[in-house]
Scaffold this motif. Structure first.
Motif, short mmCIF file in Angstrom:
data_model
loop_
_atom_site.label_atom_id
_atom_site.label_comp_id
_atom_site.label_asym_id
_atom_site.label_seq_id
_atom_site.Cartn_x
_atom_site.Cartn_y
_atom_site.Cartn_z
N UNK A 121 0.81 -1.22 0.00
CA UNK A 121 0.00 0.00 0.00
C UNK A 121 0.85 1.27 0.00
N UNK A 122 2.04 1.22 0.59
CA UNK A 122 2.84 2.44 0.70
C UNK A 122 3.53 2.83 -0.60
N UNK A 123 3.53 1.95 -1.60
CA UNK A 123 4.27 2.20 -2.83
C UNK A 123 3.74 3.39 -3.62
N UNK A 124 2.49 3.72 -3.44
CA UNK A 124 1.87 4.69 -4.36
C UNK A 124 1.62 6.05 -3.73
N UNK A 125 2.02 6.23 -2.49
CA UNK A 125 2.08 7.54 -1.83
C UNK A 125 0.81 8.36 -2.01
N UNK A 126 -0.32 7.71 -1.98
CA UNK A 126 -1.58 8.42 -2.09
C UNK A 126 -1.94 8.83 -3.50
N UNK A 127 -1.07 8.55 -4.47
CA UNK A 127 -1.34 8.97 -5.86
C UNK A 127 -2.28 7.99 -6.56
N UNK A 128 -2.12 6.70 -6.28
CA UNK A 128 -2.98 5.67 -6.84
C UNK A 128 -3.64 4.90 -5.71
N UNK A 129 -4.79 4.29 -6.00
CA UNK A 129 -5.48 3.47 -5.00
C UNK A 129 -4.84 2.08 -4.97
N UNK A 130 -4.21 1.72 -3.85
CA UNK A 130 -3.49 0.44 -3.79
C UNK A 130 -4.36 -0.76 -4.13
N UNK A 131 -5.61 -0.79 -3.66
CA UNK A 131 -6.46 -1.95 -3.93
C UNK A 131 -6.76 -2.07 -5.41
N UNK A 132 -6.91 -0.94 -6.09
CA UNK A 132 -7.17 -0.99 -7.53
C UNK A 132 -5.96 -1.55 -8.27
N UNK A 133 -4.76 -1.11 -7.90
CA UNK A 133 -3.55 -1.64 -8.53
C UNK A 133 -3.42 -3.14 -8.25
N UNK A 134 -3.65 -3.52 -7.00
CA UNK A 134 -3.56 -4.93 -6.62
C UNK A 134 -4.57 -5.77 -7.38
N UNK A 135 -5.77 -5.25 -7.55
CA UNK A 135 -6.81 -5.98 -8.27
C UNK A 135 -6.42 -6.18 -9.72
N UNK A 136 -5.88 -5.14 -10.35
CA UNK A 136 -5.46 -5.27 -11.75
C UNK A 136 -4.30 -6.26 -11.89
N UNK A 137 -3.36 -6.23 -10.96
CA UNK A 137 -2.25 -7.19 -11.01
C UNK A 137 -2.74 -8.62 -10.84
N UNK A 138 -3.67 -8.80 -9.90
CA UNK A 138 -4.18 -10.15 -9.64
C UNK A 138 -4.98 -10.67 -10.81
N UNK A 139 -5.79 -9.81 -11.43
CA UNK A 139 -6.55 -10.23 -12.60
C UNK A 139 -5.61 -10.61 -13.74
N UNK A 140 -4.55 -9.83 -13.92
CA UNK A 140 -3.57 -10.16 -14.97
C UNK A 140 -2.93 -11.52 -14.68
N UNK A 141 -2.63 -11.76 -13.42
CA UNK A 141 -2.04 -13.04 -13.01
C UNK A 141 -2.98 -14.19 -13.36
N UNK A 142 -4.26 -14.02 -13.07
CA UNK A 142 -5.25 -15.06 -13.34
C UNK A 142 -5.53 -15.20 -14.83
N UNK A 143 -5.67 -14.06 -15.51
CA UNK A 143 -6.14 -14.09 -16.90
C UNK A 143 -5.09 -14.51 -17.90
N UNK A 144 -3.82 -14.27 -17.61
CA UNK A 144 -2.77 -14.53 -18.58
C UNK A 144 -1.90 -15.73 -18.22
N UNK A 145 -2.33 -16.54 -17.26
CA UNK A 145 -1.58 -17.76 -16.95
C UNK A 145 -1.71 -18.74 -18.12
N UNK A 146 -0.75 -19.63 -18.24
CA UNK A 146 -0.77 -20.63 -19.30
C UNK A 146 -0.57 -22.00 -18.68
N UNK A 147 -0.79 -23.02 -19.47
CA UNK A 147 -0.57 -24.39 -19.02
C UNK A 147 0.69 -24.94 -19.68
N UNK A 148 1.58 -25.50 -18.88
CA UNK A 148 2.77 -26.13 -19.42
C UNK A 148 2.35 -27.44 -20.10
N UNK A 149 3.24 -28.04 -20.89
CA UNK A 149 2.88 -29.30 -21.56
C UNK A 149 2.41 -30.40 -20.61
N UNK A 150 2.88 -30.37 -19.34
CA UNK A 150 2.43 -31.40 -18.39
C UNK A 150 1.18 -30.97 -17.62
#
Length: 268
Positions: A20-49
């Motif tokens: 939360x301290x990374x954005x010094x009040x300029x950005x909403x930490x939860x919004x950034x975290x939500x976008x990062x988490x969605x990217x993590x979920x949405x762009x994962x891939x499956x390895x051959x195994x």
């Protein structure tokens, strides 16, 4: 727990620490975290195994004013974000063979105090400087990585027998709510009903715990690779998936055609 509830819970846990301290009040930490988490979920891939692999590269787009301010206030922002993404990956139970690469990029198309996050899985041999610059400018990757991310045909959906919808994004959300990419205005369809995710050159359909269920060619599914000609039903609302030109449908081990054979539906 549904996929949406899962990444919301991950995002909330992420902002409980030093994130939360990374954005010094300029950005909403939860919004950034939500976008990062969605990217993590949405762009994962499956390895051959079949092991789920987390994206290796992330691009965080900010308004130029926010970018300049954070460059002064948090000069190590990219490094710290990479550490948080690594922790997030571990919490999500995804494999990550290399340290995540996070780039913060100014973008005049982003509104002040807003954020957009994109992510890609890229093999280690394709992560040179030239490849990274291509991704930052929106250029498509070439070689092995592109073969895994790009459909062989031009995928599309046919809605209501006549409406043609091209699939241009790696993740397409389907449901009744207005924040979906594909909105189906029918009470039988859940607000966030399903997702189509691009995996190794094919779209994979995921049901998001919908109340009315999802089926392909009459068979109920929770997760299934789509092939040209498949008839998808979202709680009774039929949609035809197609590709132009169609990709070959793989044969079963016996050499016969798949069990989920596409039904023929006349497009009115």
């Amino acid at each position: 727990m549904s996929k949406i509830a899962r990444f919301e819970a991950l995002a909330e846990r992420l902002v409980e620490g030093t994130f939360a301290r990374l954005f010094a009040g300029r950005l909403r930490p939860l919004e950034v975290a939500t976008h990062l988490t969605r990217a993590l979920e949405d762009y994962q891939v499956l390895s051959p195994d079949g092991t789920p692999q987390a994206p290796t590269h992330y691009w965080v787009y900010l308004h130029p004013d926010d970018y300049q301010a954070l460059a002064v206030e948090q000069p190590a922002l990219e490094t710290e974000l990479a550490c948080h993404v690594a922790d997030l990956t571990a919490q999500a139970g995804l494999a990550l063979e290399v340290r995540p690469d996070v780039r913060v990029v100014p973008d005049e198309g982003i509104a002040p105090r807003q954020v957009r996050v994109e992510a890609r899985w890229m093999p280690e041999e394709a992560t040179g400087v030239d490849k990274t610059r291509q991704m930052e400018t929106g250029a498509e990757d070439t070689g092995a990585a592109a073969a895994k991310l790009t459909p062989q045909g031009r995928p599309f959906l046919i809605m209501e027998g006549r409406r043609h919808v091209n699939l241009l994004q790696p993740v397409v959300s389907v449901g009744r709510a207005l924040d979906n990419d594909l909105i189906i205005e029918d009470s039988r369809v859940s607000r966030h009903h399903a997702q189509l995710r691009l995996r190794y050159g094919h779209y994979v359909l995921y049901d998001l715990g919908s109340s009315g269920g999802t089926s392909i060619n009459g068979y109920p599914v929770e997760e299934c690779v789509l092939h040209s000609g498949d008839v998808v039903s979202f709680a009774g609302i039929q949609v035809i998936y197609g590709e132009d030109p169609p990709t070959p449908v793989p044969l079963s081990d016996s050499g016969d055609t798949p069990t989920l054979a596409p039904q023929e539906i006349e497009a009115g």
